[in-house]
Design an enzyme around this catalytic site. Structure first.
Site, PDB file in Angstrom:
ATOM      1  N   CYS A   1       0.847  -1.188   0.000  1.00  0.00           N
ATOM      2  CA  CYS A   1       0.000   0.000   0.000  1.00  0.00           C
ATOM      3  C   CYS A   1       0.879   1.234   0.000  1.00  0.00           C
ATOM      4  O   CYS A   1       2.097   1.156  -0.088  1.00  0.00           O
ATOM      5  CB  CYS A   1      -0.898  -0.003   1.229  1.00  0.00           C
TER       6      CYS A   1
ATOM      7  N   ARG B   1       2.069   1.587  -6.770  1.00  0.00           N
ATOM      8  CA  ARG B   1       2.284   0.466  -5.854  1.00  0.00           C
ATOM      9  C   ARG B   1       1.085  -0.483  -5.826  1.00  0.00           C
ATOM     10  O   ARG B   1       1.177  -1.583  -5.279  1.00  0.00           O
ATOM     11  CB  ARG B   1       2.569   1.000  -4.446  1.00  0.00           C
TER      12      ARG B   1
ATOM     13  N   TRP C   1      -4.174  -1.925  -0.510  1.00  0.00           N
ATOM     14  CA  TRP C   1      -4.269  -3.156  -1.287  1.00  0.00           C
ATOM     15  C   TRP C   1      -4.766  -4.223  -0.331  1.00  0.00           C
ATOM     16  O   TRP C   1      -4.098  -4.558   0.637  1.00  0.00           O
ATOM     17  CB  TRP C   1      -2.900  -3.513  -1.867  1.00  0.00           C
TER      18      TRP C   1
ATOM     19  N   ASN D   1       0.717  -0.059   6.498  1.00  0.00           N
ATOM     20  CA  ASN D   1       1.156  -1.013   5.486  1.00  0.00           C
ATOM     21  C   ASN D   1       1.612  -2.272   6.201  1.00  0.00           C
ATOM     22  O   ASN D   1       2.175  -2.197   7.291  1.00  0.00           O
ATOM     23  CB  ASN D   1       2.333  -0.461   4.666  1.00  0.00           C
ATOM     24  N   GLY D   2       1.413  -3.422   5.573  1.00  0.00           N
ATOM     25  CA  GLY D   2       1.859  -4.668   6.183  1.00  0.00           C
ATOM     26  C   GLY D   2       0.729  -5.397   6.881  1.00  0.00           C
ATOM     27  O   GLY D   2      -0.454  -5.169   6.598  1.00  0.00           O
TER      28      GLY D   2
ATOM     29  N   GLU E   1       9.211 -15.124 -18.676  1.00  0.00           N
ATOM     30  CA  GLU E   1       9.032 -13.690 -18.453  1.00  0.00           C
ATOM     31  C   GLU E   1       8.070 -13.098 -19.476  1.00  0.00           C
ATOM     32  O   GLU E   1       7.235 -12.258 -19.137  1.00  0.00           O
ATOM     33  CB  GLU E   1      10.391 -12.987 -18.511  1.00  0.00           C
TER      34      GLU E   1
ATOM     35  N   LYS F   1       4.632 -11.179 -18.386  1.00  0.00           N
ATOM     36  CA  LYS F   1       4.316  -9.807 -18.775  1.00  0.00           C
ATOM     37  C   LYS F   1       2.938  -9.733 -19.412  1.00  0.00           C
ATOM     38  O   LYS F   1       2.149  -8.828 -19.135  1.00  0.00           O
ATOM     39  CB  LYS F   1       5.375  -9.266 -19.758  1.00  0.00           C
TER      40      LYS F   1
ATOM     41  N   GLU G   1       0.152 -10.358 -16.778  1.00  0.00           N
ATOM     42  CA  GLU G   1       0.075  -9.284 -15.781  1.00  0.00           C
ATOM     43  C   GLU G   1      -0.751  -8.109 -16.269  1.00  0.00           C
ATOM     44  O   GLU G   1      -1.557  -7.551 -15.511  1.00  0.00           O
ATOM     45  CB  GLU G   1       1.484  -8.780 -15.442  1.00  0.00           C
TER      46      GLU G   1
ATOM     47  N   HIS H   1       5.129 -33.148 -24.109  1.00  0.00           N
ATOM     48  CA  HIS H   1       4.829 -33.909 -22.891  1.00  0.00           C
ATOM     49  C   HIS H   1       3.573 -33.405 -22.188  1.00  0.00           C
ATOM     50  O   HIS H   1       3.459 -33.520 -20.971  1.00  0.00           O
ATOM     51  CB  HIS H   1       6.024 -33.874 -21.942  1.00  0.00           C
TER      52      HIS H   1
ATOM     53  N   LYS I   1       3.281  -3.044  -6.879  1.00  0.00           N
ATOM     54  CA  LYS I   1       4.681  -2.950  -7.297  1.00  0.00           C
ATOM     55  C   LYS I   1       5.616  -3.551  -6.268  1.00  0.00           C
ATOM     56  O   LYS I   1       6.573  -4.240  -6.611  1.00  0.00           O
ATOM     57  CB  LYS I   1       5.043  -1.473  -7.535  1.00  0.00           C
TER      58      LYS I   1
END
Length: 640
Positions: free
Chosen positions: A2, A27, A74, A100-101, A513, A517, A520, A536, A635
């Site tokens: 947050c 963020r 968040w 935050n946390g 990656e 991307k 996301e 497979h 973020k």
């Protein structure tokens, strides 16, 4: 996860708080709110969704307060609804807190408070904090506490009861000239202005006002008043601390004409890669030194990371801990460390390593990789590794190294040595330039180890360094030649629901990656696989509706990737190739080409990822999505 802002000074607080929150939008968040003290009361305004919803509420309210706190949330505990948004208050509406946390023992505290008659309005862990502070204030008043700031003492008593990782900003209507902040395993920074002071969970919130900042350390409480800033530990002892000056420019956190921060940061990659090489590759070193140069060869090594030789002088094994994009960079790092330096290397998800660490091995270097330097799982995994090795035989002692874009972060406080990736601030949630510079850090580390361990001939090292220095120009060529074409190509995937990315060897992590991307920021289901694994199981997914992106760079596995691509084409999949354009075979096989310059396979990941970043960006932008702030993502992941 947050964002926190706080202000005390001569200006009206509301707009400063809102501007600070806007700087922290990157963020990730799902609700927001601010609290101020005005005319003896706490005024709290909250809103679900984006900041414009909060601003619409604020324009209807006249508020001349000169002190306030703000927050973007968040969701961790409780749904993203207004009643769960921060700030949270006590029953008397006199104390307001943003956090935050996570408070891990909030259930026990909440039950204890309920039994004493407290009533709660939210589902969050945060709400126990203002209730506890208010209770301590009442008790301290009754006992005539001699502490010079009853508010600070109440906060100190409260935080000593909290378990977990958190950062707090707190105000109280009864102490309108005090703003208090707390750090415990989550970042919080003080900003020093001209007769005004700020809190921020990240520096972009402070940059428009000041470059003089002080990062709080774990277990510290800060008290801001119109006269200055004071810092204490959790025992109440005053600490002597000094601010530092940020080198960042406010211009760095602006879009500078680009549509999105992500696109701007993609275009910044040639510059940041060039900066990294200029910083770490020794331009004066060469493979055949004179006798005088040879006598000082350690001081004149090809790579100068500033890491003491004692950290890895007799290393027998390396383990890398990371999450997300940093995990993909670490997989490339594993390949480089094993192939160039000859050191067996394991890459672990930090979130998994914490609960199932491998057996202790001697002479082991542990590397933590996190772009923010605040990733909770990575920090906790490093802390655990440090703890379980402490006090053992010297062969088993902890050897810790960090790779991060934020050398002032919690990571740098935890480990003795850090490789700064030199990327500059990255606003877009989807990592681009920080990923590429993490790769650069691994190239530099692998070359330095190879040189010190004599696993590569000096002439080979010199050749690799020469090729590395060409990469920034080659990235510029890809951007100049490919972006418009990829933008047009993206139109053809407006309805696509699935993508497959494949690669082999050093480029398998680039397939991962590329898939990450795309998922996301476009919300398209995408998966990355080693190309040889398609037969497979995953090949069952293929048909004309599932495009396959194959990374086919000349080298040991080129023919294998081409063969695997043909298997996909035989199932009617549309084939998109990331490959040099001078190969007729590739032109015949692939339906669409995303050409890159031909380079040694060893160096190809830095070039191969660029068109994949552009493809993900333009597909998402074409769909009208919020590229810089994709849903449900943050973020800096500062919770487990």
């Amino acid at each position: 996860m947050c964002g926190i802002v706080g202000y005390i000074g001569p200006q009206i607080a509301t707009e400063i708080l809102m501007a600070g929150l806007e700087k922290l939008e990157y963020r990730g968040y799902d609700s927001a709110g601010i609290a101020t003290v005005w005319e003896g009361e706490v005024h709290c305004v909250r809103a679900k969704g984006k900041l414009h919803n909060l601003r619409e509420k604020l324009v209807q309210i006249e508020n001349q307060a000169r002190i306030g706190i703000g927050h973007t949330r968040w969701a961790t505990h409780g749904k993203p609804e207004e009643y769960n948004a921060h700030p949270h208050m006590d029953m008397a509406m006199r104390v307001a807190v943003v956090q935050n946390g996570i408070v891990e023992n909030y259930r026990e505290l909440r039950e204890e408070l309920i039994q004493r008659g407290h009533e709660f309005r939210s589902d969050t862990d945060t709400e126990v904090i203002p209730h506890l502070i208010a209770e301590c204030l009442q008790q301290n008043s009754a006992s005539s506490s001699s502490f010079f700031s009853p508010f600070l003492e109440a906060v100190r008593q409260t935080v000593n009861r909290l378990e977990g990782a958190f950062a707090l900003a707190i105000l109280c209507a009864d102490y309108p000239d005090e703003l208090i902040g707390v750090r415990q395993q989550a970042p919080l920074i003080i900003g020093f202005g001209q007769g005004e002071f700020f809190f921020g969970s990240d520096t972009p919130a402070l940059l428009p006002h000041t470059r003089a900042v002080l990062n709080l350390d774990n277990g510290e409480i800060a008290r801001l008043t119109p006269l200055g800033a004071e810092v204490y530990d959790f025992e109440g002892r005053r600490l002597n601390k000094f601010p530092r000056t940020l080198s960042w420019n406010p211009f760095q956190v602006e879009k500078q004409g680009f549509r999105h921060f992500m696109l701007k940061e993609i275009y910044e990659q040639p510059g940041v890669v060039r900066n990294c090489f200029e910083r770490y590759l020794n331009s004066h070193w060469h493979a055949n030194p004179t006798e005088a140069e040879a006598e000082a060869d350690l001081a004149n090594s090809p790579v100068q990371l500033g890491i003491p030789e004692s950290l890895y002088g007799d290393v027998e094994q390396i383990q890398i801990l990371a999450c997300g994009t940093s995990w993909h960079a670490s997989l490339v790092g594993k390949y480089l460390l094993e192939q160039l330096a000859g050191i067996p290397t394991m890459v672990q998800y930090a979130s998994e390593f914490r609960y199932a660490p491998g057996p202790l091995t001697k002479n082991t270097l542990t590397i933590g990789v996190t772009q923010s330097g605040e990733t909770a799982d990575t920090l906790a995994a490093l802390e655990m590794e440090k703890h379980r090795r402490s006090g053992l035989d010297p062969l088993y002692q902890p050897r810790l190294l960090g790779i991060t874009n934020r050398p002032e972060s919690s990571l740098a406080q935890l480990v003795p040595d850090v490789i700064d990736t030199q990327a500059g601030i990255e606003i877009g949630v989807a990592a681009t330039k920080t990923f590429v510079t993490q790769l650069v850090a691994f190239y530099c580390l692998a070359l330095e180890l190879a040189y010190r361990r004599n696993t590569l001939a000096p002439e080979k090292i010199q050749a690799i360094m020469a090729d590395l220095r060409q990469l920034p120009t080659q990235i510029e060529q890809v951007l100049e030649s490919q972006e418009k074409y990829i933008e047009e190509l993206a139109h053809e995937f407006a309805e696509t629901q699935d993508f497959i990315f494949v690669g082999r060897g050093i480029n398998f992590p680039i397939a991962l990656e590329g898939a990450l991307k795309l998922k996301e920021i476009s919300y398209i289901h995408a998966e990355g696989y080693p190309a040889g694994e398609m037969k497979h199981g995953p090949i069952a997914l293929l048909d004309a509706k599932v495009p396959v992106v194959a990374i086919a760079m000349p080298g040991a596995v080129y023919e294998k990737v081409i063969s695997n691509a043909q298997e996909a084409k035989a199932r009617d999949a549309r084939l998109i190739g990331v490959t040099p354009s001078n190969g007729k075979e590739a032109m015949d096989i692939f339906d669409d080409l995303l050409p890159v310059p031909e380079v040694e396979e060893l160096l190809s990941p830095i070039l191969a990822v660029i068109p994949l970043q552009l493809l993900a960006y333009h597909i998402a932008a074409r769909r009208g999505l919020d590229v810089d702030q994709p849903r449900n993502l943050a973020k800096s992941v500062t919770v487990e």
